[in-house]
Motif scaffolding. Structure first.
Motif, PDB file in Angstrom:
ATOM      1  N   THR A 292      37.300  43.229  37.000  1.00 34.95           N
ATOM      2  CA  THR A 292      37.651  41.813  36.886  1.00 34.95           C
ATOM      3  C   THR A 292      38.779  41.596  35.886  1.00 34.95           C
ATOM      4  O   THR A 292      39.729  40.839  36.146  1.00 34.95           O
ATOM      5  CB  THR A 292      36.415  41.000  36.471  1.00 34.95           C
ATOM      6  N   ASN A 296      42.638  40.023  36.536  1.00 36.21           N
ATOM      7  CA  ASN A 296      43.163  38.863  35.806  1.00 36.21           C
ATOM      8  C   ASN A 296      44.395  39.216  34.983  1.00 36.21           C
ATOM      9  O   ASN A 296      45.205  38.332  34.675  1.00 36.21           O
ATOM     10  CB  ASN A 296      42.079  38.289  34.900  1.00 36.21           C
ATOM     11  N   THR A 305      40.413  27.360  39.321  1.00 36.95           N
ATOM     12  CA  THR A 305      39.689  28.549  39.787  1.00 36.95           C
ATOM     13  C   THR A 305      40.347  29.079  41.053  1.00 36.95           C
ATOM     14  O   THR A 305      40.596  28.337  41.994  1.00 36.95           O
ATOM     15  CB  THR A 305      38.222  28.201  40.080  1.00 36.95           C
ATOM     16  N   ASP A 309      38.706  34.654  41.711  1.00 36.23           N
ATOM     17  CA  ASP A 309      37.768  34.409  40.616  1.00 36.23           C
ATOM     18  C   ASP A 309      36.357  34.160  41.150  1.00 36.23           C
ATOM     19  O   ASP A 309      35.379  34.619  40.554  1.00 36.23           O
ATOM     20  CB  ASP A 309      38.229  33.216  39.785  1.00 36.23           C
ATOM     21  N   THR A 312      34.996  37.751  42.333  1.00 34.71           N
ATOM     22  CA  THR A 312      34.615  38.646  41.234  1.00 34.71           C
ATOM     23  C   THR A 312      33.469  38.059  40.410  1.00 34.71           C
ATOM     24  O   THR A 312      32.603  38.800  39.939  1.00 34.71           O
ATOM     25  CB  THR A 312      35.826  38.913  40.334  1.00 34.71           C
ATOM     26  N   GLY A 313      33.452  36.731  40.242  1.00 35.83           N
ATOM     27  CA  GLY A 313      32.369  36.111  39.482  1.00 35.83           C
ATOM     28  C   GLY A 313      31.020  36.283  40.158  1.00 35.83           C
ATOM     29  O   GLY A 313      30.014  36.611  39.503  1.00 35.83           O
TER      30      GLY A 313
END
Length: 450
Positions: A292, A296, A305, A309, A312-313
């Motif tokens: 992650t 980024n 967002t 994101d 991966t979140g």
């Protein structure tokens, strides 16, 4: 001497004469070209500081400049800096009545210059340019052609780095529109107007290769701007780039899916294998966090967002949930062990009580006890009532619960948690994939406003 010999001598002298005449003609032609240049650009005859007149020599009309370009290459599109680099051949064409000349009966098609400061030039600039340079190897890549009717063609090869504001909400399922804007810096629309050349104003090299992007299409438009000092003519080219998804599928999405699936292996390990389950959960969690952070690092910090994101979140949440599941299983296992110990102690106490009562009966065998009957007589009303209730229950049996029946095969709560996790985690992850891909793929089509 024979007749044939005289013929070849005459032919030789005729050839020499014709060659000499041709060379003289070329010399005379170059001399005439030089005279034409001196006539139109000589000292005191042409002032490059003065703007050309308008159409048909009208003084109160603006000068119209027709623009076209040839995109040679697009070297990079930087998501972090939000810019892109392009190399192009840029051309401008306008009419300057002061530069008309005699074409010598069509023999002189145009005059070529390599010094741009010899004639008047439009003050065009690229408004969204960050960096740029001309090409000077081996000679400056620029020329000016002056035609007999006074038309001037200016061509130059340049490389530019241009700003491209991007909306990364759908990254990496996005499309980006990058513009190339050209405007007049000092002349207002009353004096200078830029127009796209009719026909095919923007041309793109065949087999244009872009890393991670595809040029889908482009559109030419006008973008005149008004300021406190007046209105200025402006042209723009909008380039629509589609991001190549296969790279991100291989580098991001598939590895994240594999990490999530690997974290589920702990559900199938024995409850007593604490080191194996802990190391597996922590390793997958750290790997997912590293993945992650690496994603980024290649993107600018934005306030909204992105699609990546969300992905991966959620994947990080699943990996973390698998680690928490083991903590819950370990707690339930210790609770089950404590209950089992309590039951064993209770059974030991009951057995001890029965043994003590048996010893007491053996020692006091002469004693008589008045005991109540354990089973009531058939005529007893309470016994009849219990029989009726049993008949009612037998007539309307309850339907067995499949889930409870299946879970009853696993005697401990810790084992039940593992079994439920084996089914729940994959189902929820599959549901998330269905919602994720359907949402962002459909939104990609809806948000295309090019």
């Amino acid at each position: 001497m024979g007749t044939g010999h005289y013929f070849w001598v005459i032919f030789y002298f005729a050839s020499l004469c014709s060659a000499s005449l041709a060379n003289n003609a070329k010399i005379n032609f170059r001399e005439k070209e030089k005279k034409v240049l001196d006539q139109i650009l000589g000292a005191g005859k042409y002032d490059a500081r003065i703007r050309p007149s308008g159409i048909n020599g009208t003084e109160n009309m603006p000068t119209y400049v027709y623009v076209n370009m040839f995109l040679r290459s697009i070297s990079k599109i930087d998501d972090y800096k939000m810019e892109y680099s392009v190399q192009l051949t840029f051309r401008e064409q306008w009419t300057d009545e002061r530069l008309k000349f005699d074409d010598i009966q069509g023999r002189l098609k145009y005059l070529t210059l390599t010094e741009a400061n010899r004639v008047w030039m439009p003050d065009l600039f690229f408004s969204n340019e960050k960096e740029g340079h001309f090409h000077n190897i081996i000679m400056p890549n620029v020329y000016i052609r002056i035609f007999p009717n006074g038309s001037v063609l200016y061509s130059i090869r340049i490389s530019l780095t241009l700003a491209c504001p991007m909306n990364l909400k759908l990254y990496p399922l996005d499309r980006q529109i990058c513009s190339l804007r050209m405007a007049s810096y000092g002349w207002t629309t009353n004096d200078l107007v830029f127009l796209w050349k009719e026909g095919d104003p923007v041309q793109v090299v065949k087999n244009l290769h872009l890393p991670r992007f595809t040029l889908e299409k482009f559109l030419t438009d006008y973008c005149n701007s008004k300021t406190n000092t007046g209105e200025y003519s402006c042209l723009k080219v909008d380039l629509l780039f589609k991001r190549e998804f296969s790279y991100y599928l291989i580098q991001i999405y598939i590895p994240c899916c594999m990490l999530v699936i690997v974290s589920w292996v702990s559900f199938w390990l024995d409850q007593g294998a604490v080191p194996a389950r802990v190391s597996l959960g922590v390793t997958t969690l750290l790997t997912m966090a590293t993945q992650t952070s690496g994603i980024n690092a290649s993107l600018p910090p934005v306030s909204y967002t992105k699609a990546i994101d969300v992905w991966t979140g959620v994947c990080l949440t699943f990996v973390f949930g698998a680690l928490l599941e083991f903590a819950l299983v370990n707690y339930a296992s210790r609770s089950d062990m404590h209950k089992e110990n309590m039951k064993k102690k209770r059974r030991d106490l009951e057995q001890a009580s029965l043994d003590a009562a048996s010893d007491l009966l053996d020692t006091d065998s002469n004693a008589t006890f008045a005991m109540k009957p354990l089973v009531r007589h058939p005529g007893d009303p309470m016994a009849l009532e219990k029989l009726r209730q049993c008949e009612v229950h037998m007539q309307a049996p309850k339907r067995p619960n499949c889930c409870k029946t299946w879970l009853s095969k696993f005697p401990t709560r810790s084992k039940r948690i593992d079994v439920i996790s084996r089914i729940t985690f994959p189902l929820v992850f599959a549901l998330f994939n269905l919602v994720y891909w359907s949402t962002y793929l459909f939104r990609e089509e809806e948000d295309e406003t090019f």
